[in-house]
Design a protein around this motif. Structure first.
Motif, PDB file in Angstrom:
ATOM      1  N   HIS A  40     -49.559 -12.683  13.072  1.00 19.21           N
ATOM      2  CA  HIS A  40     -50.397 -11.723  12.343  1.00 19.21           C
ATOM      3  C   HIS A  40     -50.882 -10.628  13.282  1.00 19.21           C
ATOM      4  CE1 HIS A  40     -54.675 -10.669  11.563  1.00 19.21           C
ATOM      5  NE2 HIS A  40     -54.272 -10.471  10.316  1.00 19.21           N
ATOM      6  N   HIS A  62     -43.088 -16.030  13.364  1.00 21.89           N
ATOM      7  CA  HIS A  62     -43.093 -16.207  11.913  1.00 21.89           C
ATOM      8  C   HIS A  62     -41.810 -16.877  11.418  1.00 21.89           C
ATOM      9  CE1 HIS A  62     -46.553 -13.448  10.346  1.00 21.89           C
ATOM     10  NE2 HIS A  62     -46.944 -14.371  11.200  1.00 21.89           N
ATOM     11  N   VAL A  67     -41.721 -17.737   7.619  1.00 26.15           N
ATOM     12  CA  VAL A  67     -42.419 -16.585   7.042  1.00 26.15           C
ATOM     13  C   VAL A  67     -41.601 -15.331   7.347  1.00 26.15           C
ATOM     14  CG1 VAL A  67     -44.488 -15.136   7.170  1.00 26.15           C
ATOM     15  CG2 VAL A  67     -44.702 -17.628   7.240  1.00 26.15           C
ATOM     16  N   TRP A  72     -43.780  -9.476   5.339  1.00 26.80           N
ATOM     17  CA  TRP A  72     -45.210  -9.764   5.362  1.00 26.80           C
ATOM     18  C   TRP A  72     -45.984  -8.637   6.028  1.00 26.80           C
ATOM     19  CZ3 TRP A  72     -48.162  -9.890   9.708  1.00 26.80           C
ATOM     20  CH2 TRP A  72     -49.510 -10.190   9.502  1.00 26.80           C
ATOM     21  N   SER A  75     -46.431  -5.676   3.679  1.00 24.28           N
ATOM     22  CA  SER A  75     -47.355  -6.027   2.602  1.00 24.28           C
ATOM     23  C   SER A  75     -48.785  -6.129   3.116  1.00 24.28           C
ATOM     24  CB  SER A  75     -46.919  -7.352   1.972  1.00 24.28           C
ATOM     25  OG  SER A  75     -47.878  -7.796   1.030  1.00 24.28           O
ATOM     26  N   HIS A  76     -48.939  -6.718   4.301  1.00 23.08           N
ATOM     27  CA  HIS A  76     -50.287  -6.918   4.839  1.00 23.08           C
ATOM     28  C   HIS A  76     -50.932  -5.593   5.215  1.00 23.08           C
ATOM     29  CE1 HIS A  76     -53.449  -9.449   6.394  1.00 23.08           C
ATOM     30  NE2 HIS A  76     -53.406  -8.837   7.569  1.00 23.08           N
TER      31      HIS A  76
END
Length: 279
Positions: A40, A62, A67, A72, A75-76
């Motif tokens: 992240h 990930h 993931v 991601w 989108s995040h």
């Protein structure tokens, strides 16, 4: 982090005892969550000043927990740019009243009592790409993956639902990046704080996502006097965050939808679901 995960898997395979497997699942699932948090940081570009290194490390981390890193990451970023905005956010967005009230009662009950979305992606992976003995895959990766997803849902939900403080959601001109960031909530996870890299310091992360995880506590401490009453001090957990589970249950039981009208809205409760719960 990855070496610790491999070591846990190797130990579980070596011991291969049904006494040890539940302990392994809990530990490895939590480790998956910690790996996700590091990835992240890479997605935010805060792990390193080197863009390529961020993407390489994030992709490796990930991928190890199944993931899709770049999907991601994109989108995040959208979530961070629109948090607290009922119309544009992508993470734990409340249902508008009109949509919610068109759901039949069975759908409402399923939505707020059964964690079906948590199972969709693992089932897809299971059907598409079994590599080893299915039982072994389930024991080594499947159950820890479910624990990881439980952590992911549990933490992100609590960071964006201040049930005990009734935080607002915004529309139109009432929304701003700063106001949206201040609707997030810090949480204290007790002894788990260090394991998942102090991700509970979520307000400062939303205001300044470029801050790496190892400076979040320090940054939060510095920002509190500036934010004043707009910073909501998290309830201290002691060693174990038991109160967070009761908070989660109350929130799911009472925070169902927001009004279709108004530019500053709050969660409302469906009385039919409340009556079912009380009966």
């Amino acid at each position: 982090m990855l070496l610790s995960s491999f070591a846990l898997a190797a130990a579980a395979l070596y011991l291969d005892s049904w006494i040890c497997w539940p302990l392994y699942w809990a530990a490895q699932g939590t480790m998956f969550w910690a790996i996700f948090v590091l990835g992240h940081d890479c997605g935010h570009g805060s792990f390193s000043n080197n863009h390529l290194l961020n993407n390489v490390v994030g992709h490796i981390l990930h991928s190890s927990i199944l993931v899709p890193y770049h999907g991601w990451r994109i989108s995040h970023r959208t979530h961070h740019q629109n948090h607290g905005n009922v119309e544009n956010d992508e993470s734990w967005v409340p249902l508008p009243e009109k949509i919610y009230k068109n759901l039949d009662l069975t759908t409402r009950i399923m939505r707020y009592t059964v964690p079906l979305p948590m199972l969709a992606y693992p089932i897809y992976l299971w059907r598409r790409s079994p590599v080893f003995d299915p039982v072994q895959v389930l024991k080594i990766h499947g159950v820890p993956y479910l624990i990881f997803v439980m952590w992911l849902d549990f933490v992100t939900y609590l960071h964006h639902h201040g049930h005990e403080q009734k935080l607002p959601w915004y529309r139109g001109k009432e929304w701003s990046y700063l106001r949206g960031g201040l609707t997030t909530v810090d949480r204290d996870y007790g002894w788990i704080n260090g394991i998942h890299h102090d991700i509970g310091t979520h307000v400062i992360h939303h205001l300044f996502p470029q801050i790496p995880h190892y400076h979040l506590v320090e940054a939060t401490r510095a920002a509190k006097p500036v934010l004043g009453k707009y910073y909501r001090e998290p309830k201290k957990s002691g060693p174990f965050p038991f109160h967070l589970f009761s908070n989660l249950v109350r929130s799911i039981g009472e925070d169902h939808y927001v009004s279709d009208t108004g530019d500053v809205v709050f969660y409302q409760t469906d009385p039919r679901l409340r009556n079912i719960k009380s009966n």
